[in-house]
Design an enzyme around this catalytic site. Structure first.
Site, PDB file in Angstrom:
ATOM      1  N   ALA A 127      -6.673  11.829 -11.571  1.00 45.08           N
ATOM      2  CA  ALA A 127      -5.756  11.211 -12.529  1.00 45.08           C
ATOM      3  C   ALA A 127      -4.466  10.776 -11.825  1.00 45.08           C
ATOM      4  CB  ALA A 127      -5.456  12.195 -13.658  1.00 45.08           C
ATOM      5  N   VAL A 141      -5.252  19.005 -15.962  1.00 50.94           N
ATOM      6  CA  VAL A 141      -5.784  18.231 -17.095  1.00 50.94           C
ATOM      7  C   VAL A 141      -4.662  17.468 -17.811  1.00 50.94           C
ATOM      8  CG1 VAL A 141      -7.138  18.345 -19.230  1.00 50.94           C
ATOM      9  CG2 VAL A 141      -7.658  19.892 -17.361  1.00 50.94           C
ATOM     10  N   SER A 142      -3.442  18.027 -17.778  1.00 50.50           N
ATOM     11  CA  SER A 142      -2.342  17.355 -18.493  1.00 50.50           C
ATOM     12  C   SER A 142      -2.115  15.935 -17.951  1.00 50.50           C
ATOM     13  CB  SER A 142      -1.063  18.177 -18.387  1.00 50.50           C
ATOM     14  OG  SER A 142      -0.732  18.338 -17.033  1.00 50.50           O
ATOM     15  N   LYS A 153       3.505   1.330  -3.927  1.00 50.57           N
ATOM     16  CA  LYS A 153       2.947   0.550  -5.042  1.00 50.57           C
ATOM     17  C   LYS A 153       3.757   0.679  -6.336  1.00 50.57           C
ATOM     18  CE  LYS A 153      -1.882   0.510  -3.552  1.00 50.57           C
ATOM     19  NZ  LYS A 153      -3.271   0.763  -3.943  1.00 50.57           N
ATOM     20  N   THR A 209       0.839  -1.190   0.000  1.00 47.94           N
ATOM     21  CA  THR A 209       0.000   0.000   0.000  1.00 47.94           C
ATOM     22  C   THR A 209       0.880   1.249   0.000  1.00 47.94           C
ATOM     23  OG1 THR A 209      -1.927   1.009   1.036  1.00 47.94           O
ATOM     24  CG2 THR A 209      -0.416  -0.131   2.529  1.00 47.94           C
TER      25      THR A 209
HETATM   26  P1  ATR Z   1      -3.697   8.524  -5.391  1.00 46.49           P
HETATM   27  O1  ATR Z   1      -2.599   7.502  -5.413  1.00 46.49           O
HETATM   28  O2  ATR Z   1      -4.636   8.401  -4.227  1.00 46.49           O
HETATM   29  O3  ATR Z   1      -4.414   8.606  -6.693  1.00 46.49           O
HETATM   30  P2  ATR Z   1      -2.251  10.892  -6.120  1.00 46.49           P
HETATM   31  O4  ATR Z   1      -1.512  10.151  -7.166  1.00 46.49           O
HETATM   32  O5  ATR Z   1      -1.526  11.876  -5.242  1.00 46.49           O
HETATM   33  O6  ATR Z   1      -2.967   9.911  -5.102  1.00 46.49           O
HETATM   34  O7  ATR Z   1      -3.481  11.649  -6.834  1.00 46.49           O
HETATM   35  C1  ATR Z   1      -4.400  12.442  -6.137  1.00 46.49           C
HETATM   36  C2  ATR Z   1      -5.523  12.839  -7.079  1.00 46.49           C
HETATM   37  O8  ATR Z   1      -6.506  13.586  -6.347  1.00 46.49           O
HETATM   38  C3  ATR Z   1      -5.084  13.742  -8.236  1.00 46.49           C
HETATM   39  O9  ATR Z   1      -5.918  13.512  -9.328  1.00 46.49           O
HETATM   40  C4  ATR Z   1      -5.352  15.135  -7.637  1.00 46.49           C
HETATM   41  O10 ATR Z   1      -5.536  16.151  -8.617  1.00 46.49           O
HETATM   42  P3  ATR Z   1      -4.250  16.895  -9.257  1.00 46.49           P
HETATM   43  O11 ATR Z   1      -3.567  15.875 -10.127  1.00 46.49           O
HETATM   44  O12 ATR Z   1      -4.793  18.004 -10.054  1.00 46.49           O
HETATM   45  O13 ATR Z   1      -3.410  17.314  -8.089  1.00 46.49           O
HETATM   46  C5  ATR Z   1      -6.641  14.874  -6.920  1.00 46.49           C
HETATM   47  N1  ATR Z   1      -6.958  15.813  -5.821  1.00 46.49           N
HETATM   48  C6  ATR Z   1      -6.402  15.844  -4.595  1.00 46.49           C
HETATM   49  N2  ATR Z   1      -6.989  16.803  -3.836  1.00 46.49           N
HETATM   50  C7  ATR Z   1      -7.946  17.367  -4.607  1.00 46.49           C
HETATM   51  C8  ATR Z   1      -8.913  18.397  -4.402  1.00 46.49           C
HETATM   52  N3  ATR Z   1      -9.001  19.039  -3.248  1.00 46.49           N
HETATM   53  N4  ATR Z   1      -9.743  18.712  -5.440  1.00 46.49           N
HETATM   54  C9  ATR Z   1      -9.662  18.057  -6.620  1.00 46.49           C
HETATM   55  N5  ATR Z   1      -8.783  17.065  -6.881  1.00 46.49           N
HETATM   56  C10 ATR Z   1      -7.934  16.720  -5.887  1.00 46.49           C
END
Ligand code: ATR
Length: 275
Positions: free
Chosen positions: A131, A157-158, A70, A66
């Site tokens: 994403a 978005v990228s 990962k 976890t």
């Molecule tokens: P995980 O492994 O849980 O997917 P991560 O790779 O850090 O963790 O990804 C977190 C995701 O939550 C991303 O899509 C992030 O958006 P950004 O890529 O734009 O950062 C999204 N995220 C986290 N907090 C957010 C918030 N308050 N509002 C919208 N999206 C959020």
């Protein structure tokens, strides 16, 4: 008469204290008469590969991985399943014949939970919020259920664009949150970590209707902010991620033991313990 000691499994992470995996796997094992011992292990941030090597040396049969290991687990594996390769992450390692096999059961856990909750995936229009690793990890099993489309919306978005390029499947596209207002969906899956900090992904309210099911990969004692918001705006049904947690564990158990455990009694038990 020789007595066999139980096969050893572990979950590795940091933090790990709150992991429910040992409880879940011991219930699966008891119900299916399998002899296993499953423990959790806290690993220092730079100590992951050593911890795995040591566990293999001690005779460990498999491990769940976890946060935040990962991606590292993917690089340790000698062989990977397609769903792990496309997810870019491994949550299940199997140690067999001197080799390390890597798999990712998160997406299958999600799909099974959606099916249990009578959510129709065939020909459905899916919106995936986020994403990051969690979003990427579930795409291949979702695609296998034959949805009409999957739109990935993300603040950045990228990152969603990059996942689309990686999967190269014309059913998947990327979107900003603001552009979602013009689209219709049957199922919205929150794979952002926004719920964990009590935030909401910035989705337009117009996409919630009586025909939409909302799923949050996060779960807790209280309804998550996303599911609360979706309900308030008239979603047909809301489901949290507790079933996905148990579902991904069940698929790991099946990978290791060749036995399909029953998930519902475990979900019910965990649900009761959250109250
Ligand atoms: P995980 O492994 O849980 O997917 P991560 O790779 O850090 O963790 O990804 C977190 C995701 O939550 C991303 O899509 C992030 O958006 P950004 O890529 O734009 O950062 C999204 N995220 C986290 N907090 C957010 C918030 N308050 N509002 C919208 N999206 C959020």
């Amino acid at each position: 008469m020789t007595q066999h000691s139980p096969d050893q499994y572990r979950v590795f992470g940091n933090p790990i204290e709150h992991s429910r995996s040992p409880d879940i796997h011991h219930i699966f094992a008891n119900k299916s008469q399998q002899s296993i011992n499953y423990q959790k292990q806290l690993v220092e941030i730079d100590g992951f590969s050593n911890a795995i090597a040591k566990f293999i040396h001690q005779g460990g049969k498999g491990a769940n991985i976890t946060v935040p290991f990962k991606e590292q687990a993917l690089t340790l594996a000698d062989e990977l399943t397609e769903r792990a390769t496309l997810a870019g992450a491994v949550n299940t390692l199997t140690f067999k014949n001197g080799k390390i096999f890597g798999d990712n059961t998160d997406g299958e856990g999600l799909v099974q939970d959606l099916i249990t909750n009578q959510v129709i995936l065939n020909e459905s229009r899916v919106l995936l919020l986020g994403a990051g690793g969690a979003a990427r990890g579930v795409l291949l099993p979702l695609l296998a259920q034959n949805p009409r489309s999957i739109v990935i919306a993300n603040r950045t978005v990228s990152k969603a664009d990059k996942i689309c390029q990686h999967f190269a499947d014309n059913r998947i596209s990327a979107s900003s949150y603001i552009d979602l207002a013009k689209q219709d969906f049957d199922l919205i899956i929150n794979a952002t970590s926004a719920s964990l900090s009590g935030d909401l992904p910035p989705i337009p309210t117009s996409i919630i209707s009586q025909n939409v099911v909302c799923y949050d990969m996060v779960y807790g004692k209280d309804e998550t902010p996303f599911l609360k918001w979706a309900k308030e705006h008239g979603a047909m049904k809301v489901v949290d991620g507790l079933g996905m947690l148990v579902g991904q564990a069940a698929v790991s158990f099946e990978v290791w033991r060749g036995v399909t455990p029953e998930v519902q009694p475990v979900i019910d038990k965990l649900r009761a313990s959250l109250k």
